[in-house]
Enzyme design. Structure first.
Site, PDB file in Angstrom:
ATOM      1  N   LYS A  60      44.104  27.023  29.547  1.00  0.00           N
ATOM      2  CA  LYS A  60      43.668  28.034  28.565  1.00  0.00           C
ATOM      3  C   LYS A  60      44.604  29.222  28.784  1.00  0.00           C
ATOM      4  CE  LYS A  60      41.218  31.393  26.524  1.00  0.00           C
ATOM      5  NZ  LYS A  60      42.010  32.524  27.011  1.00  0.00           N
ATOM      6  N   GLY A  65      41.487  35.983  37.898  1.00  0.00           N
ATOM      7  CA  GLY A  65      41.099  37.049  36.978  1.00  0.00           C
ATOM      8  C   GLY A  65      39.968  37.863  37.546  1.00  0.00           C
ATOM      9  N   ARG A 100      36.079  39.243  38.491  1.00  0.00           N
ATOM     10  CA  ARG A 100      34.892  38.678  39.127  1.00  0.00           C
ATOM     11  C   ARG A 100      33.913  38.205  38.048  1.00  0.00           C
ATOM     12  NH1 ARG A 100      32.156  41.927  44.035  1.00  0.00           N
ATOM     13  NH2 ARG A 100      30.276  40.737  44.372  1.00  0.00           N
ATOM     14  N   GLY A 152      34.571  37.201  34.962  1.00  0.00           N
ATOM     15  CA  GLY A 152      35.063  35.977  34.330  1.00  0.00           C
ATOM     16  C   GLY A 152      34.892  34.777  35.255  1.00  0.00           C
ATOM     17  N   GLY A 153      35.270  34.937  36.521  1.00  0.00           N
ATOM     18  CA  GLY A 153      35.182  33.834  37.486  1.00  0.00           C
ATOM     19  C   GLY A 153      33.749  33.374  37.674  1.00  0.00           C
ATOM     20  N   GLU A 206      39.982  32.852  41.822  1.00  0.00           N
ATOM     21  CA  GLU A 206      40.449  33.949  42.653  1.00  0.00           C
ATOM     22  C   GLU A 206      40.106  35.209  41.896  1.00  0.00           C
ATOM     23  OE1 GLU A 206      44.644  35.135  43.019  1.00  0.00           O
ATOM     24  OE2 GLU A 206      43.229  36.767  43.202  1.00  0.00           O
ATOM     25  N   CYS A 248      46.535  41.353  42.957  1.00  0.00           N
ATOM     26  CA  CYS A 248      45.255  41.056  43.600  1.00  0.00           C
ATOM     27  C   CYS A 248      45.261  41.459  45.074  1.00  0.00           C
ATOM     28  CB  CYS A 248      44.924  39.578  43.435  1.00  0.00           C
ATOM     29  SG  CYS A 248      46.360  38.540  43.498  1.00  0.00           S
TER      30      CYS A 248
HETATM   31  P1  NAP Z   1      39.567  38.147  32.845  1.00  0.00           P
HETATM   32  O1  NAP Z   1      38.873  39.005  31.877  1.00  0.00           O
HETATM   33  O2  NAP Z   1      38.771  37.622  33.963  1.00  0.00           O
HETATM   34  O3  NAP Z   1      40.241  36.947  32.029  1.00  0.00           O
HETATM   35  C1  NAP Z   1      40.941  35.870  32.662  1.00  0.00           C
HETATM   36  C2  NAP Z   1      40.867  34.630  31.774  1.00  0.00           C
HETATM   37  O4  NAP Z   1      39.548  34.116  31.761  1.00  0.00           O
HETATM   38  C3  NAP Z   1      41.202  34.900  30.312  1.00  0.00           C
HETATM   39  O5  NAP Z   1      41.829  33.742  29.788  1.00  0.00           O
HETATM   40  C4  NAP Z   1      39.863  35.097  29.679  1.00  0.00           C
HETATM   41  O6  NAP Z   1      39.864  34.793  28.312  1.00  0.00           O
HETATM   42  C5  NAP Z   1      39.024  34.109  30.445  1.00  0.00           C
HETATM   43  N1  NAP Z   1      37.611  34.501  30.547  1.00  0.00           N
HETATM   44  C6  NAP Z   1      37.134  35.650  31.082  1.00  0.00           C
HETATM   45  N2  NAP Z   1      35.792  35.651  31.037  1.00  0.00           N
HETATM   46  C7  NAP Z   1      35.416  34.477  30.483  1.00  0.00           C
HETATM   47  C8  NAP Z   1      34.158  33.905  30.157  1.00  0.00           C
HETATM   48  N3  NAP Z   1      33.014  34.558  30.383  1.00  0.00           N
HETATM   49  N4  NAP Z   1      34.138  32.674  29.576  1.00  0.00           N
HETATM   50  C9  NAP Z   1      35.295  32.025  29.317  1.00  0.00           C
HETATM   51  N5  NAP Z   1      36.510  32.533  29.589  1.00  0.00           N
HETATM   52  C10 NAP Z   1      36.577  33.738  30.166  1.00  0.00           C
HETATM   53  O7  NAP Z   1      40.783  38.907  33.503  1.00  0.00           O
HETATM   54  P2  NAP Z   1      41.930  39.822  32.865  1.00  0.00           P
HETATM   55  O8  NAP Z   1      41.875  39.790  31.394  1.00  0.00           O
HETATM   56  O9  NAP Z   1      43.165  39.380  33.493  1.00  0.00           O
HETATM   57  O10 NAP Z   1      41.646  41.284  33.386  1.00  0.00           O
HETATM   58  C11 NAP Z   1      40.394  41.917  33.377  1.00  0.00           C
HETATM   59  C12 NAP Z   1      40.064  42.388  34.784  1.00  0.00           C
HETATM   60  O11 NAP Z   1      40.218  41.282  35.706  1.00  0.00           O
HETATM   61  C13 NAP Z   1      40.984  43.441  35.370  1.00  0.00           C
HETATM   62  O12 NAP Z   1      40.655  44.728  34.965  1.00  0.00           O
HETATM   63  C14 NAP Z   1      40.806  43.210  36.854  1.00  0.00           C
HETATM   64  O13 NAP Z   1      39.683  43.895  37.333  1.00  0.00           O
HETATM   65  C15 NAP Z   1      40.594  41.740  36.999  1.00  0.00           C
HETATM   66  N6  NAP Z   1      41.796  40.966  37.449  1.00  0.00           N
HETATM   67  C16 NAP Z   1      41.843  40.562  38.735  1.00  0.00           C
HETATM   68  C17 NAP Z   1      42.925  39.831  39.183  1.00  0.00           C
HETATM   69  C18 NAP Z   1      43.007  39.332  40.583  1.00  0.00           C
HETATM   70  O14 NAP Z   1      44.036  38.797  40.945  1.00  0.00           O
HETATM   71  N7  NAP Z   1      41.987  39.440  41.388  1.00  0.00           N
HETATM   72  C19 NAP Z   1      43.965  39.504  38.330  1.00  0.00           C
HETATM   73  C20 NAP Z   1      43.890  39.922  37.007  1.00  0.00           C
HETATM   74  C21 NAP Z   1      42.783  40.647  36.599  1.00  0.00           C
HETATM   75  P3  NAP Z   1      40.600  35.782  27.253  1.00  0.00           P
HETATM   76  O15 NAP Z   1      42.064  35.680  27.537  1.00  0.00           O
HETATM   77  O16 NAP Z   1      40.261  35.197  25.934  1.00  0.00           O
HETATM   78  O17 NAP Z   1      40.038  37.149  27.496  1.00  0.00           O
END
Ligand code: NAP
Length: 539
Positions: free
Chosen positions: A192, A249, A251, A253-254, A273, A310
């Site tokens: 995805k 991504g 917490r 989303g994970g 992660e 991260c």
């Molecule tokens: P994210 O919102 O967690 O999204 C990552 C992926 O997962 C995207 O493809 C997203 O879809 C998908 N997704 C998220 N929630 C979902 C759900 N409930 N059901 C199905 N798919 C889902 O992360 P992000 O967009 O990269 O950044 C947002 C926040 O994540 C940042 O502000 C930061 O706090 C954190 N982050 C942490 C790390 C790390 O390494 N720990 C890295 C990046 C980001 P879409 O693309 O359609 O949104």
């Protein structure tokens, strides 16, 4: 449309699904250049449920044939992906800069890392890494009971769903570490794409698709899905053909994906992660001897990639006193000269601003430094931020220890080393924990180490947590919430193990055994035979 004949450098907005190009019809979206706010062409079609099902069913159909490919073929396949990525040249680099706001040098080095990672996994696939063949021969004369022949190998789990990360558009995305390790293990992959960088996802996805076809592999070994919402990702994790998930991504989303995976009729493992503040412990002798150099290293690490790593150092702990005050003042002065940097997406910039605001408004937290404000108000730019707090307040309010994704860090002043240890005990699971020490700090470090081993996946000595080497000994993991499963790593060749499971063959004749377990050892694998490590055939 059958085989994809489009120029590999043209972005079409279509998804490579198996050998086809498919335009998703569940809506469409465009990428955004976070540096300018401009929308980028073309429009990308979002995957329908039928597209998700087609990708998953195709992966299922490919699985048995793909997992039986000899290690050498799988290795050549990974090397072809690396070569195809390089062949995309500047088109990939320029689109990546436009979709992420990251500078060219960073994207070029990330491409180098991604290609090297694919080649490293190819080398380990060629050696049969992870198969872990064990043979315990029959003991017909054993008393009181004879033993039959018992053999074991690890086999791939099945199709893996991979979610591309926003902050590493190449190294943790379509052909990044999760994909490379799953393919090396023998698992087909359905990615995805992250909605922030669909253009580079398509380019790399087609590079993988071309490698599948060039190596004569079943088309379902790889597919890519677009969506700017959660529907396609949720349907992917819920699909019965998917047997494991790799994610980097947030917490939120994970955890959402973990819940979907656990609620399936057949629950599956999720390797997510997620969040980590990567505590840094400045031990007294090191801080007194080289506080200025430590402050310089800290600010470099904190602001690298606009803090969107991260492993960003989000919490720094030391014993309160003059040396820590000087460290704070030096770091604040260095930070004041840092420009506000472009963040990856408006959403990440907004989350950063509200995380900083949360610290700023907390009654126990003191503002200690800010980066340059210029441009910070515009669009997706982040102004670096440094805050200070006493350990008592952190112990009283654990929310102060939550991740603020971006160039923000909290300096924690501890009463003494015992309180530093108490804070360490109360930390959530972390990707890394860093210790700065001199010889006089060895006793203090030794007291902290057993706690840090329980808390973190990687312990760094006299360095900074940012910068994760891709090698055999690397661990990029850690207890929850750093990851959903602290027993594994998403970086380094041990990542292959996440996608394998052991199968035992009891009393099967040679003809029915897999190649890895034949007496003749036709794959030349290192094996444990009757307790002894050997590569030799069994006579
Ligand atoms: P994210 O919102 O967690 O999204 C990552 C992926 O997962 C995207 O493809 C997203 O879809 C998908 N997704 C998220 N929630 C979902 C759900 N409930 N059901 C199905 N798919 C889902 O992360 P992000 O967009 O990269 O950044 C947002 C926040 O994540 C940042 O502000 C930061 O706090 C954190 N982050 C942490 C790390 C790390 O390494 N720990 C890295 C990046 C980001 P879409 O693309 O359609 O949104």
């Amino acid at each position: 449309m059958p085989i994809d004949m489009t120029d590999p450098t043209t972005i079409t907005g279509e998804m490579p699904i198996g050998a086809r190009r498919v335009r998703g019809e569940a809506g469409c979206f465009r990428a955004l250049d976070p540096a300018t706010g401009a929308m980028l062409e073309p429009a990308f079609g979002c995957a329908t449920e039928a597209d998700v099902a087609r990708a998953c069913e195709s992966a299922h159909a490919a699985f048995d044939a793909y997992r039986r490919t000899p290690p050498g073929i799988r290795a050549t396949f990974l090397e072809t992906i690396a070569a195809n990525m390089l062949a995309l040249g500047d088109v990939l680099i320029e689109r990546a800069c436009a979709e992420t706001g990251l500078p060219r040098a960073r994207i070029e080095s990330e491409r180098g890392r991604t290609v090297a990672q694919l080649r490293l996994f190819a080398a380990r696939a060629r050696e049969g890494d992870g198969i872990d063949a064990r043979i315990d021969g029959a003991l017909p004369e054993r008393k009181p009971l004879p033993r039959v022949d018992i053999r074991m190998q690890r086999i791939p789990l099945g199709p893996v769903a991979v979610f591309g990360a926003s902050n590493f558009p190449l190294a943790f995305s379509v052909a990044g570490g999760d994909t490379a390790s799953a393919l090396a293990a023998g698992c087909p992959v359905v990615v995805k794409a992250h909605a922030a960088h669909p253009g580079i996802s398509e380019l790399v996805g087609r590079a993988v698709q071309a490698a599948v076809l060039a190596n004569g592999l079943p088309e379902g070994v790889f597919s890519l899905l677009f969506d700017d919402g959660f529907a396609a990702g949720a349907a992917l994790v819920a699909h019965p053909a998917i047997k494991a998930v790799g994610f980097t991504g947030s917490r939120r989303g994970g955890v959402a994906l973990m819940k979907i995976a656990a609620a399936r009729a057949e629950p599956i493992p999720v390797y997510a992660e997620m969040s980590s503040v990567n505590p840094v412990f400045l031990l007294p002798a090191a801080l007194a001897a080289r506080g200025k150099a430590l402050a310089t290293g800290f600010v470099e690490s904190l602001t690298l990639g606009v803090g969107q790593l991260c492993t960003n150092p989000g919490v720094v702990l030391a014993v309160a006193g003059v040396a820590f005050e000087q460290f704070k003042d030096t770091a604040a002065a260095l930070l004041a000269a840092r420009h506000a940097g472009v963040m990856l997406t408006p959403g990440i910039a907004a989350a950063y601003a509200s995380g900083v605001e949360r610290l700023h408004e907390h009654p126990a937290v003191r503002a200690a430094g800010r980066g340059e404000a210029e441009g910070a108000a515009a669009g997706s730019r982040a102004q670096a931020a440094l805050y200070a707090v006493d350990a008592d307040a952190l112990l009283a309010d654990a929310s102060l220890g939550e991740e603020v994704f971006g160039p923000c860090s909290l300096l924690v002043a501890c009463r003494d080393l015992a309180q530093m240890r108490e804070v360490a005990e109360r930390l959530e699971g972390q990707l890394t924990a860093t210790l700065h020490f001199d010889a006089a700090d060895h006793d203090a470090a030794q007291t902290l180490l057993p706690v840090l081993e329980r808390k973190a996946g990687r312990i760094v000595g006299n360095g900074w947590p940012t910068g994760v080497e891709v090698c055999d000994a690397m661990v990029h993991g850690g207890p929850f919430p750093a990851t959903s499963d602290g027993r594994s790593t998403s970086v380094g060749t041990a990542a292959i193990e996440r996608f394998l499971r052991p199968v035992c063959y009891q009393n099967l004749p040679q003809r029915l055994l897999p190649d890895a377990l034949h007496d003749a050892n036709p794959l030349g694998l290192p094996r444990r035979v009757d307790g002894v490590p050997t590569q030799a055939p069994i006579k």
